[in-house]
Design an enzyme around this catalytic site. Structure first.
Site, mmCIF file in Angstrom:
data_model
loop_
_atom_site.group_PDB
_atom_site.id
_atom_site.type_symbol
_atom_site.label_atom_id
_atom_site.label_comp_id
_atom_site.label_asym_id
_atom_site.label_seq_id
_atom_site.Cartn_x
_atom_site.Cartn_y
_atom_site.Cartn_z
ATOM 1 N N CYS A 205 0.857 -1.184 0.000
ATOM 2 C CA CYS A 205 0.000 0.000 0.000
ATOM 3 C C CYS A 205 0.891 1.232 0.000
ATOM 4 C CB CYS A 205 -0.879 -0.004 1.238
ATOM 5 S SG CYS A 205 -1.650 1.607 1.519
ATOM 6 N N GLU B 223 9.056 -1.220 -11.523
ATOM 7 C CA GLU B 223 7.771 -1.163 -12.242
ATOM 8 C C GLU B 223 6.602 -0.833 -11.313
ATOM 9 O OE1 GLU B 223 7.407 -4.867 -14.399
ATOM 10 O OE2 GLU B 223 8.763 -4.211 -15.980
ATOM 11 N N CYS C 273 -4.228 0.994 -4.651
ATOM 12 C CA CYS C 273 -4.747 0.471 -3.383
ATOM 13 C C CYS C 273 -5.984 1.277 -2.989
ATOM 14 C CB CYS C 273 -3.668 0.564 -2.308
ATOM 15 S SG CYS C 273 -4.212 -0.051 -0.693
ATOM 16 N N CYS D 104 -5.387 4.668 2.528
ATOM 17 C CA CYS D 104 -5.426 5.423 1.271
ATOM 18 C C CYS D 104 -6.593 6.406 1.268
ATOM 19 C CB CYS D 104 -5.518 4.467 0.084
ATOM 20 S SG CYS D 104 -3.929 3.692 -0.297
ATOM 21 N N GLU E 288 14.809 -2.755 -19.623
ATOM 22 C CA GLU E 288 14.532 -4.188 -19.749
ATOM 23 C C GLU E 288 13.941 -4.487 -21.116
ATOM 24 O OE1 GLU E 288 11.948 -5.914 -16.827
ATOM 25 O OE2 GLU E 288 12.912 -4.898 -15.140
ATOM 26 N N GLU F 43 8.637 -16.675 -13.283
ATOM 27 C CA GLU F 43 9.321 -16.294 -14.518
ATOM 28 C C GLU F 43 10.295 -17.346 -15.035
ATOM 29 O OE1 GLU F 43 9.010 -11.464 -13.916
ATOM 30 O OE2 GLU F 43 10.806 -12.493 -13.211
ATOM 31 N N HIS G 197 10.539 -17.319 -18.658
ATOM 32 C CA HIS G 197 10.921 -16.062 -19.301
ATOM 33 C C HIS G 197 12.352 -16.186 -19.820
ATOM 34 C CE1 HIS G 197 11.739 -11.828 -19.941
ATOM 35 N NE2 HIS G 197 10.468 -11.565 -19.748
#
Lengths: 681, 681, 681
Positions: free
Chosen positions: C116, C151, C156, C161, C308, C356, C359
């Site tokens: 959060c 990234e 939230c 919040c 990336e 991953e 990947h």
């Protein structure tokens, strides 16, 4: 004593719910069921709320009466324990018995299969009820089977389950360090320092969609844990029954290739496997057959029970077509042809209200026997009576095996990549269908089962290779066996950790190849390869490989990997190991297995050549064999929808029509027709 | 005094929200609305937060000013009570006013239609507000209508609702034993021993999808309860108004065939039915017409009010096409043609911000009258002014009726089986459309309504037959009436319990058939039948039946039930009872009802033959009739999108153009054109 | 000091996770990475759980070792802060660090991007960790970049919040009265009397689907607030680093056109923009290029970093196709061609387990360099080494700009109407693609950016016009610039309140038109218009407009608005303002911009005419230019999949092949080939 030894014919009957009806209806039912040749009824499937009206009270009076009434008719009883749905009062008083679903929502009372398997309250009362039933009816000699709960299914994600999961993990991994290592928790900073930090993997933690996880190792273990939790429920009830009735024959009804429960692990705790067969109308007969063979394989070929099927229609499909005339009989014999020793229905009488009031039954809402469905049931009942002890207990003499593994299924389909369209069952069906069309008897076995005695083992999508399995496969091939593998094999260990060094990992020496990369093609794209002069499609996933000793049988024809191998064969010791590096079409698998089987000299069910057998498949004829005391029973099942003329390489007598057939003689089988040929020796 | 008697013309206007605008805009609006011929505005629809700024305070100053301003213009007022959305402070202070949704989530403040109907706080303050408004404006003589809340919709599943549900059940069933019996709770072990064990049926209890339930009886009663709960909200406000203004005309705006609320039951508590007509662009005119007739039928044919429609575009469709030139007028007259005595819009001025800023209005964001939409509104305003008292209060002289029933709708569509594609409305529309194309005036009635005076009653999908209904249908037919039934009729009682003994249950004698089984066909499959020499499709569900006295009009042509009856006719007393055992296509229903109507000699709206009437439909012409004091008003509505030439069997004067037409004379109607012919006697 | 000044070549490398591997693997990796020409690695991306094993303890020993090992190899380091995923112990001890999702569900530990942004605990510990890392490694001179979190994504909706949202609103609006006015809360009775009455807009409050809101103003502000909250997270970490290392170069990795975060606002807080490029296989090269240009424009044309990309395959697409041979290199140079000064991968070594593991990576599970992918990476490494300082720091000399605005994107797509199929990105791509095919260098800028220096500004879907923007656009055009607008422009202010008086609101004078209505066409319908003698499609939304000074370039050909204007041009001061009143096809936009660019005399990348440039596009050639110290670098990128012959209007030397090309000379570019021509002056 095996179930088959207890019975003197293929038992015929199914679920009956007298508690939903008044006594006058009971009387009508008994009369009608007798007319239909019914000799076994399953009682007490959803009766908990009646048997235990409150926490302190039990009341068996009504069930006593039903048992008495049924017994007077000379029927056998399959006694269920009613724990497939808990009472409303229990949910009200102990909300812990309710499940928390995959979205994290605590459910309320409703439906069925609604109990948390790790609720102490549920566990205590379920076991107690099973024990009380067994105690009360232990002298009831016509109870041929105890049926624990009903169609165990689903999963729970509540706090009690999370706590139990942690205990389960401690037992499996010993230390948190070991768990961290085997779960590879350094990935995405997942290191756990305390067992209590571990939560159930769900849509509110590790999953990005229902099937797919961001942390496969956790998801995989939770699936094992959930299956084990329900198995523990089953075992607790079974033990409570066994404590009263040491020689009770105990089962629960499975559901074929049902993903959430590792039936292979469960089967050891069942005295006999039973299952509920509800194919969608128009389902491929081979897909149904594969389910039967899967069920038979769970206990190493021991005959199983067809516990439920609908006599006419389901209610929960999108379109609930009627089973066409003859199809109920055809599917009943298909079950027997694959190893069933009972033919049972859900249900005897159609419910008046509730979820299943549109589900077919032997006795319809009309309440009499003057219906197509009743008459078909009656005719089959007479036939089974006439058949007597024939076939009962006979085994399927398979020399070919297909490896089926729940862990692999779970691991493959909870992965992120390489293709969302990859489905474990679909691939296995492709392989099974080819063998089925060649009428090669197949056992479906686990990778922990013995390979001895088989000549061919097909292991498509053997993505996970558990400890010792590659060595045992090597031994099998070295000794002359033939093994068939596919793309995406040999990748991971039991924790979904890659076997480093190059795919297919531990299968690399056996297959004689190294897979460098795998291309994932969208649905609209295909590659192709030429095999024995004919071009076949390659799609979904395309392994790009290098041979390391294997012979190349086919090469890709397109794209940048055109000319690289796609189908290979490796001689290993005295045997052969095939590798099929992509998803192809039905025509390919048939051709491929025709060659593999010929090479191996595998016997078809009818002792025909594989080519002749394949020709029969073109006519929609399924052929299987069961064997007992030196006698072979050949089943011919006409799924084609029209009359077919055919001949087979054996002679014998059709036990259903009484007709004799000679070796090689042409004869006809009606649409939806069945022949059960006792083969002349 | 009926609403129609209070007004001297078709009222023209709609929603106006001065609270969203500054006084200078009010002045512009008044000027523009006057130009457009607006003579009624609906005020105060979403104003609660302003009227009651805190729990203790009310402030009507702004509304007073708006009422004054509007009154000065000589406009009538439709006064809303503003309870369609509660204030934010209320949600903050009393979270109980917020709904719990079908997923079990307590909602937060937001949107509208957001109040729990069983929240004591909401109920108290909603009623109090309605009372205060009535008290304040009781002397405001230009208030022609009180508009309670706004488009009641949705449902709540909170604990207060659950508690109220149990009280509702106690009132309905008396004892828990009676409830268990009528809910058939022995199925799946659902026996309840205490009212408190019963929970709301939702996605976290009995539902496996939003529409479908595992326990229909519970779901059905919850739908009744939810509809009743909101009706109680409506009634509480209405009573508070009536206490101040004994002769107030009170309504709330319905939404046509809106499933969650049983408008038939509600209608008795409304002084006049009003509704909001928002067809999707391209909607079948007959589907719109059916909604109008449904609304008219709620109060036995009494004229209704078109409370809302968009002058140009909606904002909440996927594609919000503009109403093409003339279409707003055409649809306005279509409403009048079916019984509307007002033409009203949402809304007078387009909002500056919020969810509906893309929704059309009489006055656009441009703020002036120089737009296509304004000019079309203005032209219609002038026309309605010229029309004066004509048509107002006139009734539709229908001899044919279609039975529409909310309980049946709910029961059918919450079932598990026989087909997920079965939709109640679609089937009723198929029957209605045929009668509409024949220009036979139709009343849409409930099964509890009187059948007396009708010559034809169509009752497709009469799945539920409530107490006494079959007897009254028998009486209707015996006395010479014609009844038409479809497949899946006569199945259940009011608790969704099957009527045992054979379908169609209580309709069996009347129809003279026994339905043994019903086949459910997938979307890609069809059967067919030959009727009067032409082949028609049969699909979705195919009843397989035996006649028991009925005459066979058509038989299936395919599949194993080829040759069995599909369309039958049974002579019963002096009347006829038809049974259509499957879903067919539009061509069939038209042909079928052509025959049925001819046989019965039913009069079309224009006194043409049914064949002539059907020919007009081919041209896209809709024709209806209203009648008052011996005068007939014939409406000709051109939905075809192009100019059409036609003739009718009556002569008269078109009140819109002033043109006279003679019996049988050819004349033209423009694309989207309308004729309102006062028929010469 | 700008990042580009710190480096002596295009840096080459990417994510490396030594913490997942044993030291022997580290050694192999170092050897292989050296062979591949890798000179930068990103460390420590998901390491929080290891660095801070408990609330009180930090342990940097392993990271120290990794840094040491990498440094010994002479590699640069991009040091991440690991705060992209919090430790499990933190989630257990402080559940507040977990997010509450859009459905209102508090999440459990799992996945990543899981914190959060307004959790005090998370904020405290994230900042502390960043500070500790900076303190520990401040003398580590080979750290060329600090990489905060990873990234940033998602949102939230928890109570923390909501509380922070109210504070954010107070700062923005000052008083609740002001908020009510600007949010237009009189609509649907939403007046707030206290800040605490405001809740987060979500599926349990204001949304009727994930993207669509019932109260746009609230949703819009929440999106701003959420983006700001994460920006505050970023800034807190960046400040903690800066406090230790005043000249640190700090970034976080963006994701191109990622909707939830207003990167334009973020960019001011980054020292250099970096981003992760993961196009789906088969993505339009222009769509990828647009992302690059968007990233470059965030900091006014300053070169960015490709942080990336995958060397071979993704794992999270439906079908994870391999990048074909040469494509990784082609896409790497495409990034450079648009302004990238690094080429970096996710990842150096493929993970053994977890989400991953499928990947792609430079070093595969096979663990050696003998793979296609490794060899392609190695070849590119050598090439970039040879290229040295060339290109680094060069700028794109664009005279055309496209306006891109997050607020507009949010407002348009959370609306209810006018069409659910309207997508902001799709429309912008249509405009961008045309300019790209003409090889006109384009900057993508915000509406707050300076317009000075541009000759053409395209502003499709300029739905929201922020304060001062229309005036600045007028100034731009008045001074001779060309502006291009589309339908649905000029509608609202920053609070999504309509600019009253007629569309396109504040752009009305500049465009010389008044849009009266907008028709919304379903997917299956089209209108059309004739432009320069050819017919083009019009669809989705069709403005119906009146000119107020503008010249009509094309008119609709169909429907009731046939003959009304659809494409207009307005002379305004010394410049031109175009309005395209509908969605047309690719052919139209190309033709239209060919004319606009010719008229304006815009230079293509290669100084060819726009027609010649368009012809190159037909061959699948993309052409871009970067410029530094008077030197022009021309990039020719062959996306066509086959060899192409072409010529350009400049001469120069291909720095990759060493080959010289002469002006106008035909030469060939291989499939997936790249030329980087240093242009002769």
């Amino acid at each position: 004593m095996a179930f088959s030894d207890k019975v003197s014919k293929i038992l015929y009957g199914g679920d009956y719910n007298p508690e939903q009806w008044t006594p006058d209806i009971w009387e009508q039912d008994m009369e009608l069921l007798k007319q239909a040749g019914i000799d076994v009824v399953t009682l007490n499937v959803f009766n908990w709320a009646s048997l235990q009206p409150s926490e302190e009270t039990y009341d068996f009076a009504e069930l006593d009466a039903a048992v008495k009434r049924v017994t007077e008719q000379g029927m056998a009883i399959c006694m269920a324990t009613s724990t497939g749905a808990h009472p409303a009062w229990m949910a009200k008083r102990y909300p812990e018995v309710l499940r928390t679903d995959f979205e994290g929502r605590r459910r309320k009372f409703g439906g069925r299969h609604n109990s948390c398997p790790n609720s102490p309250v549920f566990k205590q009362y379920a076991k107690r009820l099973a024990g009380k039933l067994a105690e009360r009816y232990r002298e009831q000699k016509n109870i041929v089977l105890w049926h624990v709960s009903n169609e165990y299914e689903g999963a729970c994600y509540c706090e009690n389950c999370e706590k139990a999961f942690r205990v389960w993990l401690k037992q499996r991994y010993g230390t948190i360090e070991n768990l961290n290592r085997l779960w590879n928790t350094r990935f995405w900073g997942h290191t756990f320092y305390d067992w209590d930090e571990i939560v159930a993997p769900s849509m509110v933690s590790e999953h990005f969609e229902e099937a797919r996880s961001m942390y496969q190792a956790i998801t995989l273990d939770y699936k094992r844990f959930n299956s084990d939790s329900m198995l523990a429920n089953y075992r607790a009830e079974a033990e409570a029954i066994r404590a009263q009735i040491p020689d009770a024959c105990i089962t629960t009804n499975f559901m074929g290739a049902y993903k959430p429960l590792d039936y292979k692990k469960w089967a050891a705790s069942l005295d006999v496997v039973s299952w509920d067969n509800y194919p969608a109308e128009g389902a491929d007969p081979a897909a149904i057959a594969m389910n039967h063979d899967l069920m038979r394989g769970l206990k190493h070929g021991q005959p199983f029970l067809l516990m439920e099927q609908t006599p006419s229609t389901c209610n929960w499909l999108n379109d609930n077509r009627l089973k066409r005339p003859g199809v109920m009989r055809l599917l009943s014999y298909q079950a027997v042809a694959h190893g069933a020793d009972t033919v049972m229905f859900f249900q005897m009488r159609r419910s008046r209200a509730g979820c299943e009031k549109f589900h077919g039954a032997v006795i319809d809402h009309a309440g009499h026997g003057n219906t197509r469905v009743f008459k078909e049931c009656q005719a089959l009942g007479m036939e089974l009576k006439a058949l007597g002890k024939e076939v009962v207990g006979a085994r399927v003499p398979a020399k070919a095996a297909l490896i089926f593994d729940w862990d692999t299924w779970w691991a493959l389909e909870c992965s992120a990549g390489p293709s969302v369209r990859l489905e474990y069952l679909e691939e296995l069906q492709n392989y099974y269908r080819a063998l089925s069309k060649l009428h090669i008897p197949v056992d479906i076995i686990g990778m922990e089962d013995g390979f001895c005695g088989y000549e061919l083992i097909a292991a498509p999508l053997l993505y996970m290779v558990k400890d010792g399995v590659s060595e045992r496969l090597e031994e099998f091939v070295r000794a002359g066996g033939t093994a068939v593998f596919s793309y995406l094999s040999g990748y991971v260990d039991e924790n979904d950790r890659i076997t480093l060094g190059g795919y297919p990992g531990k299968l690399r020496e056996l297959t004689g190849i190294w897979v460098e990369e795998t291309d994932s093609l969208p649905e609209t794209e295909q590659n192709s390869f030429c095999y024995e002069g004919k071009t076949y499609s390659a799609g979904l996933l395309c392994d790009i490989m290098h041979t390391e000793g294997a012979e190349v049988l086919a090469r890709y024809q397109e794209d940048f990997y055109a000319g690289t191998p796609v189908i290979t064969r490796n001689r290993y010791g005295d045997g052969l190991s095939y590798y099929v590096g992509t998803r192809s079409g039905e025509d390919f698998y048939l051709r491929f297995f025709t060659n593999v089987c010929k090479e191996k000299g595998l016997r078809t069910a009818s002792h025909d050549t594989v080519e002749t057998a394949a020709a029969l498949s073109e006519k929609g004829i399924e052929m299987t064999v069961r064997k007992k005391d030196g006698v072979e029973y050949l089943f011919l099942l006409n799924h084609s929808g029209k009359k077919q003329e055919l001949a087979v390489s054996v002679g014998g007598k059709d036990l259903l029509s009484g007709r004799e057939i000679c070796r090689g003689e042409m004869f006809a089988v009606d649409a939806a027709g069945v022949m059960l040929v006792k083969v002349f020796v």
